[in-house]
Design a protein around this motif. Structure first.
Motif, PDB file in Angstrom:
ATOM      1  N   ILE A 129     -14.709  -8.990  22.564  1.00 37.12           N
ATOM      2  CA  ILE A 129     -14.608  -9.234  24.003  1.00 37.12           C
ATOM      3  C   ILE A 129     -13.444  -8.446  24.592  1.00 37.12           C
ATOM      4  O   ILE A 129     -13.564  -7.813  25.653  1.00 37.12           O
TER       5      ILE A 129
ATOM      6  N   THR B  19     -16.234 -14.127  31.258  1.00 39.73           N
ATOM      7  CA  THR B  19     -16.051 -12.691  31.064  1.00 39.73           C
ATOM      8  C   THR B  19     -17.394 -11.974  31.160  1.00 39.73           C
ATOM      9  O   THR B  19     -18.365 -12.327  30.458  1.00 39.73           O
TER      10      THR B  19
ATOM     11  N   GLU C 232     -13.446  -5.469  27.508  1.00 39.60           N
ATOM     12  CA  GLU C 232     -12.741  -5.730  28.766  1.00 39.60           C
ATOM     13  C   GLU C 232     -11.740  -4.639  29.136  1.00 39.60           C
ATOM     14  O   GLU C 232     -11.495  -4.386  30.304  1.00 39.60           O
TER      15      GLU C 232
ATOM     16  N   PHE D  38      -7.401 -14.986  27.546  1.00 42.46           N
ATOM     17  CA  PHE D  38      -8.482 -15.759  26.934  1.00 42.46           C
ATOM     18  C   PHE D  38      -7.938 -16.904  26.083  1.00 42.46           C
ATOM     19  O   PHE D  38      -8.519 -17.996  26.057  1.00 42.46           O
TER      20      PHE D  38
END
Length: 337
Positions: free
Chosen positions: A215, A245, A219, A233
């Motif tokens: 993730i 997200t 990002e 997070f």
């Protein structure tokens, strides 16, 4: 009479010796002639190829000029004719001697393939399919079968399990072998990272760290931001907030994603929609880099709970929703300019 015969024999011997020396020099000269190719070329020496067959092949490919003297090379330089099968790169600066020495050494050409961080497993499969001189052994295999073949038994999805890196290989190497190396590299990295993790992170296993790393990878591509994104997070998980997200939503949409995320996409429940689920998605969503794996287990210390693109390639981080909404409006104004 005897004296004349001796002189004749001496002259004949000198002529023969001179001829041998001259012939020897001709063979040497043929070895030291530069190749004729103006650019790098690859040649493949197959099993059972004879020295004469190799010379004919080099001449047919216009890499060397045919010469009657090269047939004597085995007698004068036997170490140069011990051919080893493989694919070799010939460069314009080489001589025939260099070419033969290279083939005799068995130093095959090293191809390189760079598997990109942030790509999905399906993207890597496409890239491996297009790689030159690579044996495509996995072409008809399912993802679970590939996982078993590379030593990842019991794994159904390989997403996240392969380390993005530049891998070198020789002609005829299997794509399974490359994926096995990438899997082993990721497992080694993940194990070491997990052993040295921040003990306060709200992640329960190395696999959860891998999910988080994927993730983070999707990002941000800014190295200095990875740790901060990770902290956002972690803070949200610790507070029981949804991750919210977008990259996980996109992954969950699969083939139906057309480049835009709509409000209905954010509201539609999927196992990967972190706007509707709490916690992490069930699997990684991409292949994370080493930097993202390390950021997942050692996040920066921050009080941030939100971030949005700043329109300059980075992100604006916020501690409160009010600050975040202001940053979002600033970003939208940047886009409208």
């Amino acid at each position: 009479m005897l004296k004349k015969l001796l002189i004749a024999c001496l002259l004949l011997s000198l002529i023969i010796a001179g001829g041998l020396v001259w012939s020897y020099q001709q063979v040497k000269s043929s070895l030291d002639l530069p190749v004729q190719t103006p650019e790098n070329v690859l040649i493949t020496v197959k099993s059972g190829t004879s020295f004469r067959g190799l010379l004919n092949h080099l001449a047919e490919e216009k890499i060397i000029r045919p010469s009657t003297w090269t047939r004597w090379i085995p007698r004068l330089e036997p170490e140069l004719v011990r051919l080893k099968t493989g694919t070799y790169q010939i460069t314009p600066v080489m001589t025939l001697r260099d070419v033969l020495a290279l083939i005799a050494s068995g130093r095959e050409h090293q191809f390189a393939i760079t598997l990109i961080e942030g790509d999905r497993f399906i993207d890597w499969q496409t890239q491996l399919t297009q790689a030159p001189y690579l044996k495509h052994a996995s072409k008809t295999m399912s993802e679970a079968e590939i996982a078993k073949a590379i030593g990842a038994s019991g794994i159904e999805k390989l997403e996240g399990y392969l380390l993005p890196e530049t891998y070198h290989y020789t002609a005829g190497t299997s794509d399974i072998e490359l994926m096995r190396r990438a899997y082993q590299a990721m497992m080694s990295l993940l194990d070491e990272a997990w052993q040295t993790r921040d003990q306060n992170i709200p992640l329960k296993s190395p696999y959860e760290a891998l999910i988080m790393a994927s993730i983070i990878e999707k990002e941000t591509a800014v190295d200095d931001e990875r740790g901060v994104v990770s902290s956002v997070f972690m803070n949200r998980l610790n507070k029981g907030m949804r991750l919210q997200t977008d990259p996980t939503v996109i992954y969950g949409l699969g083939e139906s994603y057309d480049g835009n995320i709509r409000k209905r996409d954010l509201r539609t429940p999927t196992p990967y929609n972190t706007y509707t689920i709490f916690g992490l998605p069930p699997t990684p969503i991409a292949m994370p880099s080493k930097a993202s794996v390390l950021a997942a287990v050692k996040p920066a210390e921050s009080s941030y709970y939100y971030f949005v693109a700043d329109g300059k390639g980075g992100h604006k981080f916020s501690k409160t929703l009010t600050e975040h909404n202001r940053a979002v409006r600033d970003y939208l104004r940047t886009l409208s300019k």
